[in-house]
Scaffold this active site. Structure first.
Site, PDB file in Angstrom:
ATOM      1  N   ARG A 156     -51.999  34.712 -86.810  1.00 38.83           N
ATOM      2  CA  ARG A 156     -52.271  34.774 -88.253  1.00 38.83           C
ATOM      3  C   ARG A 156     -53.506  33.971 -88.627  1.00 38.83           C
ATOM      4  NH1 ARG A 156     -48.464  31.117 -92.053  1.00 38.83           N
ATOM      5  NH2 ARG A 156     -48.625  29.131 -90.961  1.00 38.83           N
ATOM      6  N   ARG A 237     -55.449  22.635 -81.264  1.00 45.62           N
ATOM      7  CA  ARG A 237     -54.986  21.383 -80.676  1.00 45.62           C
ATOM      8  C   ARG A 237     -55.974  20.970 -79.603  1.00 45.62           C
ATOM      9  NH1 ARG A 237     -52.605  21.467 -84.578  1.00 45.62           N
ATOM     10  NH2 ARG A 237     -50.373  21.153 -84.999  1.00 45.62           N
ATOM     11  N   ASP A 262     -61.743  19.604 -85.003  1.00 50.84           N
ATOM     12  CA  ASP A 262     -60.940  19.083 -86.100  1.00 50.84           C
ATOM     13  C   ASP A 262     -59.669  18.426 -85.561  1.00 50.84           C
ATOM     14  OD1 ASP A 262     -60.306  18.731 -88.911  1.00 50.84           O
ATOM     15  OD2 ASP A 262     -58.783  20.292 -88.656  1.00 50.84           O
ATOM     16  N   GLU A 267     -54.742  10.629 -82.608  1.00 53.25           N
ATOM     17  CA  GLU A 267     -55.048  10.667 -84.039  1.00 53.25           C
ATOM     18  C   GLU A 267     -54.246   9.594 -84.764  1.00 53.25           C
ATOM     19  OE1 GLU A 267     -54.434  14.606 -85.556  1.00 53.25           O
ATOM     20  OE2 GLU A 267     -55.897  15.517 -84.206  1.00 53.25           O
ATOM     21  N   HIS A 286     -59.075  16.157 -88.678  1.00 56.70           N
ATOM     22  CA  HIS A 286     -57.895  17.029 -88.733  1.00 56.70           C
ATOM     23  C   HIS A 286     -57.591  17.431 -90.175  1.00 56.70           C
ATOM     24  CE1 HIS A 286     -54.020  18.138 -86.360  1.00 56.70           C
ATOM     25  NE2 HIS A 286     -54.431  19.123 -87.144  1.00 56.70           N
ATOM     26  N   GLY A 288     -57.875  20.702 -91.342  1.00 58.73           N
ATOM     27  CA  GLY A 288     -57.630  22.131 -91.506  1.00 58.73           C
ATOM     28  C   GLY A 288     -56.505  22.441 -92.471  1.00 58.73           C
TER      29      GLY A 288
END
Length: 321
Positions: A156, A237, A262, A267, A286, A288
């Site tokens: 998707r 990822r 991203d 993290e 990150h 998105g």
């Protein structure tokens, strides 16, 4: 009896305003919002010990067995999104912790992917820095029209990215382990094998779920096959790219021409991480999924998950474990 709820990793401190926590949750609940990421496992366990319910933002805070087993009061763990590789679902089931997910909007990550693609191809950050330093038009940009977009993973998210590539007039090719020619054609893409995708794409963009089969999938062979003027984008990822191979490519070879990330192996990204000073990179923290619209879905569904569980623990909403 008061039910205590912990909301983790609210970096922007916006979670209280993104849902009706007080209005939707029953009387006798209290909500604590944590704006600071807790990386140390011992500190995390100590912080969460008093809570019956925890809301985790995506995969920012891992919940392995070693953490879950030390939280005997924990009854419900809600993760934003319906997939969270950082939660040990098998251990949660064994320990009697219900895990629920939320819906999400796919548009934010697809949009950021194109922000990063255009940022790379047009060197937006570099040109802005040079402009502020008093320079003007020091480089010539490249076009995307007529070039090849390689989409690794045509689900998707990848499908949305492919559609935008077609709108830019790009030839869209795609590959993933189980992708068929018919499924690719439904997204206006042409199925190719992995080797051809990395050898021919002007832009290769990754949209796979991280798992045993996809970990390290993009390695030295794929990076070395890329054109010297090609770009690699990863908003999925970090583990899908072999870290050692990426570092070697960026510091020892001229290809790819640029890499946008991203997502990272750790993290928040540590201050001394090698990627912070790596050449030919465009980095975002990150972001998105980090949009106001998506947060309203995340936190609204989290509140609904909690309310349903407290009303009847045997009928959780969106259960994962």
């Amino acid at each position: 009896m008061t039910v205590r709820i912990a909301v983790l990793d609210d970096y922007q401190r916006v979670a209280p305003a993104m849902a009706d926590w007080a209005g939707e949750l029953p009387a006798g609940t209290s909500v604590d919002h944590f704006g600071r990421h807790i990386a140390d496992e011992g500190e995390l366990v100590a912080a969460l010990a008093p809570f019956e319910v925890v809301v985790a933002m995506r995969e920012r805070t891992p919940f392995p067995r070693s953490v879950l087993a030390k939280l005997p009061r924990l009854r419900l763990l809600v993760t934003t999104g319906m997939v969270n590789a950082s939660i040990d679902l098998a251990s949660a089931r064994e320990l009697g912790v219900t895990v629920c997910g939320t819906r999400s909007r796919p548009s934010g990550t697809a949009e950021l992917t194109w922000a990063l693609i255009l940022g790379l191809v047009r060197d937006v950050a570099g040109n802005e820095a040079r402009l502020r330093a008093g320079q003007w038009q020091t480089a010539v940009a490249q076009d995307l029209y007529g070039e090849t977009l390689g989409v690794v993973g045509l689900g998707r998210l990848g499908g949305r990215v492919a559609a935008i590539g077609a709108a830019f007039g790009m030839d869209v090719v795609a590959w993933s382990p189980r992708l068929t020619a018919e499924a690719a054609a439904e997204h206006g893409a042409r199925l190719v094998d992995k080797a051809e995708l990395f050898a021919t794409a002007k832009v290769a963009t990754i949209h796979l779920v991280l798992g045993d089969r996809s970990r390290g999938l993009v390695g030295a062979a794929e990076l070395g096959a890329m054109r010297e003027d090609a770009y690699l984008v990863n908003t999925s990822r970090f583990g899908i790219i072999d870290a050692d191979a990426l570092r070697a490519a960026l510091t020892g070879t001229p290809r790819p021409a640029g890499v946008a990330l991203d997502v990272f192996d750790t993290e928040p990204l540590p201050e001394d991480h090698w990627l912070r000073s790596a050449p030919r990179t465009l980095l975002s923290p990150h972001m998105g999924f980090v949009t106001a619209e998506n947060y309203r879905v995340f936190y609204g569904d989290a509140v609904a998950d909690i309310a349903a569980f407290l009303a009847d623990p045997s009928r959780p909403l969106r259960p994962l474990a």
